[in-house]
Scaffold this motif. Structure first.
Motif, mmCIF file in Angstrom:
data_model
loop_
_atom_site.group_PDB
_atom_site.id
_atom_site.type_symbol
_atom_site.label_atom_id
_atom_site.label_comp_id
_atom_site.label_asym_id
_atom_site.label_seq_id
_atom_site.Cartn_x
_atom_site.Cartn_y
_atom_site.Cartn_z
ATOM 1 N N VAL A 147 0.830 -1.201 0.000
ATOM 2 C CA VAL A 147 0.000 0.000 0.000
ATOM 3 C C VAL A 147 0.869 1.257 0.000
ATOM 4 C CG1 VAL A 147 -1.717 1.322 1.286
ATOM 5 C CG2 VAL A 147 -1.923 -1.163 1.135
ATOM 6 N N ILE A 148 1.898 1.284 0.843
ATOM 7 C CA ILE A 148 2.792 2.441 0.898
ATOM 8 C C ILE A 148 3.468 2.658 -0.448
ATOM 9 C CG2 ILE A 148 4.920 3.349 1.931
ATOM 10 C CD1 ILE A 148 4.087 1.882 4.525
ATOM 11 N N ASP A 149 3.935 1.583 -1.071
ATOM 12 C CA ASP A 149 4.585 1.692 -2.371
ATOM 13 C C ASP A 149 3.607 2.175 -3.438
ATOM 14 O OD1 ASP A 149 6.970 0.892 -1.307
ATOM 15 O OD2 ASP A 149 6.842 -1.183 -1.995
ATOM 16 N N PHE A 150 2.355 1.759 -3.329
ATOM 17 C CA PHE A 150 1.340 2.221 -4.276
ATOM 18 C C PHE A 150 1.133 3.736 -4.152
ATOM 19 C CE2 PHE A 150 -3.212 3.259 -4.974
ATOM 20 C CZ PHE A 150 -3.276 3.035 -6.344
ATOM 21 N N PHE A 151 1.028 4.217 -2.913
ATOM 22 C CA PHE A 151 0.867 5.657 -2.722
ATOM 23 C C PHE A 151 2.118 6.415 -3.148
ATOM 24 C CE2 PHE A 151 -2.544 4.541 0.485
ATOM 25 C CZ PHE A 151 -3.571 5.122 -0.253
ATOM 26 N N ALA A 152 3.282 5.790 -2.999
ATOM 27 C CA ALA A 152 4.516 6.417 -3.472
ATOM 28 C C ALA A 152 4.485 6.547 -4.989
ATOM 29 C CB ALA A 152 5.726 5.599 -3.033
ATOM 30 N N TRP A 153 3.952 5.537 -5.656
ATOM 31 C CA TRP A 153 3.809 5.564 -7.117
ATOM 32 C C TRP A 153 2.873 6.696 -7.549
ATOM 33 C CZ3 TRP A 153 -0.540 4.080 -10.256
ATOM 34 C CH2 TRP A 153 -0.252 3.995 -11.619
ATOM 35 N N LEU A 154 1.866 6.966 -6.715
ATOM 36 C CA LEU A 154 0.941 8.061 -7.000
ATOM 37 C C LEU A 154 1.534 9.430 -6.651
ATOM 38 C CD1 LEU A 154 -2.457 6.615 -5.674
ATOM 39 C CD2 LEU A 154 -1.692 6.787 -8.053
ATOM 40 N N GLY A 155 2.679 9.429 -5.974
ATOM 41 C CA GLY A 155 3.317 10.683 -5.590
ATOM 42 C C GLY A 155 2.852 11.232 -4.259
ATOM 43 N N LEU A 156 2.130 10.426 -3.476
ATOM 44 C CA LEU A 156 1.604 10.885 -2.192
ATOM 45 C C LEU A 156 2.521 10.518 -1.025
ATOM 46 C CD1 LEU A 156 -2.147 9.885 -2.702
ATOM 47 C CD2 LEU A 156 -1.050 12.084 -3.184
ATOM 48 N N VAL A 157 3.450 9.600 -1.257
ATOM 49 C CA VAL A 157 4.421 9.160 -0.248
ATOM 50 C C VAL A 157 5.822 9.400 -0.777
ATOM 51 C CG1 VAL A 157 5.474 7.071 0.739
ATOM 52 C CG2 VAL A 157 3.025 7.464 1.000
ATOM 53 N N TYR A 158 6.710 9.824 0.098
ATOM 54 C CA TYR A 158 8.091 10.057 -0.302
ATOM 55 C C TYR A 158 9.016 9.792 0.881
ATOM 56 C CZ TYR A 158 7.175 14.593 1.951
ATOM 57 O OH TYR A 158 6.822 15.574 2.836
ATOM 58 N N ASP A 159 10.314 9.811 0.602
ATOM 59 C CA ASP A 159 11.342 9.619 1.634
ATOM 60 C C ASP A 159 11.154 8.319 2.402
ATOM 61 O OD1 ASP A 159 13.614 10.241 3.015
ATOM 62 O OD2 ASP A 159 12.633 11.510 4.501
ATOM 63 N N ARG A 160 10.889 7.230 1.657
ATOM 64 C CA ARG A 160 10.795 5.909 2.292
ATOM 65 C C ARG A 160 12.195 5.469 2.713
ATOM 66 N NH1 ARG A 160 8.495 2.895 -2.613
ATOM 67 N NH2 ARG A 160 9.509 4.680 -3.618
#
Length: 340
Positions: A283-296
């Motif tokens: 889920v986190i990676d999916f939101f990162a793909w959408l540009g909503l999550v960063y700096d993992r």
């Protein structure tokens, strides 16, 4: 955006209780909480019974399952990874959504949950640990919720810095209105949706989608505190109680606890490159793909390998003589790690 390799956030840790003092202590049971949890489980058992009768519509069962996943992510992906450990960052709209999910799970507001969990990590399995597994499986699973906190917890929690949490307006808002939000999102909304949209009995919807789903989520979380500190392998650090328990990982949808306590800042809560998977990481990676999550934040393979060989119990593939990584060539693993 590429994952951050923040050294300060990812520094491997070994838990020590040296600062915790031993003192005479008599556990004080809070009987009102005992009665509450008995009532809670009776309602959940009735909801569980309804799941296997014609009373509960299929749509209601699907709805309850989705709420379990949603609330579970609010705890594991939100309160745990995002706010407590700062393992990744998210923009404001997503933080609001995750806060809603965390409230649906109703396990205390984000601020309190994260504060207690930071205490747990710093003083794991000592008297200052709110769910100290050395006090027995039942205590670490649910008993800690039904008695007064140990005096050492009350003393040592003051040493934990949680000022960063109050810098987030989402955390502040949720904390201010938490009681009302929890009643609405954990109990009322889950029952109202099946009743309004597909004609489910309000009683059935309440016992299945609200109560049974809620208690099931509680136990899925609590198993990390109990089974995750009791049974399983310790491939990364054999000197600590947290273990990679299949039981705990199954209910938490992929949270492997020995790795997590060895590298608490890794957003994956498990080593990538193994056969392990985590719903929350997907889920986190999916939101990162959408540009909503960063700096993992992740830990490099060579750091993991070094920890395995130095403190692991020998069950990890890195510790086996025929493991290709033992030749000193860890390029392939590092590339996988870098591309996350």
């Amino acid at each position: 955006m590429e994952n951050s390799k923040s050294k300060s956030a990812l520094q491997p840790t070994s838990v020590s209780g040296d600062e915790v003092t031993s003192m005479p202590y008599t556990m004080e049971i809070v009987w009102s909480k005992v009665v509450f949890y008995i009532y809670l489980h009776l309602t959940a058992l009735y909801g569980f019974y309804l799941c296997f009768t014609s009373a509960a519509l299929t749509a209601t069962l699907i709805w309850a399952s989705l709420l379990y996943l949603f609330g579970g992510f609010g705890i594991a992906g939100g309160a745990h990874k995002l706010w407590c450990h700062r393992a990744f960052k998210a923009n404001l709209p997503l933080r609001v959504l995750i806060a809603v999910a965390q409230t649906v799970a109703h396990q205390g507001d984000i601020y309190t949950w994260s504060w207690e969990h930071r205490v747990h990590h710093k003083f794991s399995d000592t008297d200052a640990d709110p769910y100290n597994s050395r006090r027995g499986f039942f205590f670490s699973h649910i008993g800690w919720m039904m008695c007064q906190k140990h005096p050492e917890f009350t003393r040592m929690e003051k040493t934990i810095d949680v000022g960063d949490l109050l810098q987030d307006p989402v955390v502040v808002f949720q904390r201010k209105y938490y009681t009302s939000l929890a009643w609405m999102l954990c109990y009322a909304m889950p029952a109202a949706v099946p009743w309004y949209f597909w004609g489910e009995s309000l009683t059935t919807a309440f016992f299945v989608a609200s109560m049974f789903r809620y208690v099931f989520t509680l136990h899925a979380t609590w198993l990390t505190n109990s089974a995750g500190h009791s049974w399983g392998k310790r491939p990364y650090d054999k000197q600590i109680n947290p273990s990679d328990s299949l039981l705990a990982a199954s209910f938490s949808l992929g949270e492997w606890h020995n790795y997590h306590h060895a590298f608490p800042g890794d957003y994956r809560v498990a080593e990538l490159g193994s056969s392990r998977t985590s719903f929350h990481v997907v889920v986190i990676d999916f939101f990162a793909w959408l540009g909503l999550v960063y700096d993992r934040k992740t830990v490099r393979g060579k750091v993991v390998r070094g920890r395995v060989l130095r403190t692991g119990d020998g069950t990890h593939s890195f510790a086996l003589k025929d493991c290709p990584f033992n030749s000193g060539d860890i390029k392939d693993h590092s590339v996988v790690d870098d591309e996350i």
